[in-house]
Scaffold this motif. Sequence first.
Motif: not given
Lengths: 223, 282, 295
Positions: B57, B227, C73-77
Amino acid sequence: MDVLLDNLDLYGPGFLNTVELFLISAVGSLVLGTLLAMLRVAPVPMLRATGTAYVTLIRNTPLTLVFFFFTFAFPLLEIVTPASFGSAAAYYRNAALAALILYTAAFVCEVVRSGINTVPVGQAEASRALGLTFGQMLASVVLPQAGRAVVPPMMSTMIALLKNTTIAAGFSVFQAGSISLNLSDRGESQLIGLLWIALFFVVLVTPMTLLQRSLEKRWSIAR
Amino acid sequence: MSAVLFDVPGPRARIRHRLYAVIGTAAVVGVIGFVVYRFWVTGQFSAEKWSWPQYEFVQLQLLSALGNTLRAFAFGALFALLFGAIFAAGQLSDHKIIRVPSMLIVELFRAIPLVVMIFMFHYGLSLGAPVYSVVVALTLYNGSVLAEVFRAGVLSLPRGQSEAAYAVGMRKSQVMRLVLLPQAVRAMLPAIISQLVVLLKDSALGFLITYEELLNEAQRIGRAFEFGRPLVPVTIVVGAIYIAMCLLLTWLATYLEKRNRRDKKVIELEKKPAEDVIAAAV
Amino acid sequence: MRVRTLAVALLAGGLALTACGKEGSPTDPGTAPSQQVESNVTVDGSATFEKMKGRGKVIVGVKEDQPGLGYKDPTTGKFTGFDIEIAKLVAAKLGFNSDQIEYKAIASQGREQALINGDVDYYVGTYTINAKRKDQVGFAGPYFTAGQDLLVKKDDNSITGPDTLKGKKVCSVTGSTPIQKVKTDGLTEPENIVELQNYSQCVTQLEQGAVDAVTTDDAILKGYASQDPSKFKVVGKPFSNEPYGIGLPKDDKALRDKVNDILDAAIKGGDWQSVYDATLGKSGSTAEKPVLDRY
């Protein structure tokens, strides 16, 4: 007119801060840029490469990114801690100055270097043949001639620096660029507020441009 | 390159130069070493802070942000070149009524900071989506600079060019369009490209009005708690992307210039105004 | 030539990277109650509703950087939080399931413009109802009441409320209501006021010690504190009243009344409470049910 007069408490300090940011970073970048230019024309390949690497890296990076680095990322390296500054304003101002000086220095360096390169090789050879020392050659033969090629583009660089100080608006440094953002809180028209700021820059920049043009014209005939 | 300032070094100078090189190397290695050491000590190389590039993503978001940066650049460059050509012609017009306003407009947009223009379009005039304000402001500012570049290019052409064109019966607009501007563009190509590099870099100002471009994506990743807020790594990566893009453009400029030089149709100008302009393009 | 090789290498590297992208999130967003979707909904005389129907989906403006409220969520959007769940609830009662919702992240400065332009159908994102904004947009609700508070470092005991901010560096968003309050009430010296673009930037500055406190609504601050409880805490002395409303196009009274009806039913029934418990309530704090302010 009302927007300007009613909000002089914003405009006054805003414009003053812009001029102050400009003057400090102008002096800083001229000094650093000249030092870099000395590296770039040095007879030692290693030093030349260092200067070239710096100029190439910085010239191809957006100034906004340099600002971003110094405001948000640099403190993480804990070389200088933000807490050691007396006030918040002092810290953000220093970050902005660092960004402006390091960025503009690369352009100052290029202007100085290309100015020195406009002096024909014969000029230096002739002065060496006359027995002038290195210092004498620089002071009385090369620099006076290079100066003519340096001053007009240097003025463009400085005009750009003046305008670039407004980028600090996104990084918590109060100056002309951030006036309008504060105006909207007060329910004032942003458009009119911004037109006054634009006028301020036109008034500052136009004389510099005119002077630059006239110098360029006068010196190009003399060469 | 630096033949102006220094004579061919003799034996003693060579030793001195070697000494300088050693000191210089030590200083550079010292500075870089110190920075790397600080990176290491403060955990900037930790796996957590570099985990973000692995997520699909995040990669897609970065790509789309890069696309937005390139979109602002492409439209900005296209419109700026058009604006530049039109106003360069306007500045060179024989009619005062066209010449004077063209000059005033070009001077005006060169004097106003890009940030102020972007704010003016976005907050003052409410142009809508941030991309419009960014593209319009980039067009007006860089277009004005390009107008000056084109004008200098046209003025630096030998007078014989326009005289010959008039002699074969061309009209004024034809002379400008078919003879002068194309040659001016070729002569000023390095200056034009370096202005386009400026335009590409300035697209990062969209960050200030939340245009979803590369720098905006950098801060979005950089603030992510998941992160470990990798502000330093993300600045390095995005900086490298910008540098790579600008170098590609510059490389294109040198390539075109080399090809130009081989081309016999290009007129060798007596003075090269290009160099000053390039050096001053900030 | 070397540049070209470099470019090709970069491109190839980039492609290789994309090919082996990780999916999923390192954190668990938790489960929120699913809403029952109404069918055959009509809102007479609402242009916005007609637009949604014609399109077959709703476009909702939200925040993307406020954990617990509106967070991407920055990892899944994927979007999560109280505001998101409220947006889903409203959409469900208007006849749209959660697959028919498109979220658009819009920062504070862009909210009015997005509603005026019609870029979004409605906006749910810590949007305080006030008279000045009512000139430009419409508000349904309030669906929540927040208050301005302070976020400080965990080990900082010197800041206990708004009166203890003198000499401290305080951060908030440029042009926001909280920073205005700090200025007009003179809570700290002008040179110690830090104005950035969003609250996340303020939080990173707090983490680095560049500022001593972040000020905005307690609901927002609690989200940051619960994300990283070992570093931050909320002072817990709210000093203002911020009723959050759902932003709507100004003249669409029909839709405003409909959304108010939906909220009313949710607050009186159990839906509002279960949404709260699944999101903000997880931090252990309780909230009073808001009282609608129809106009």
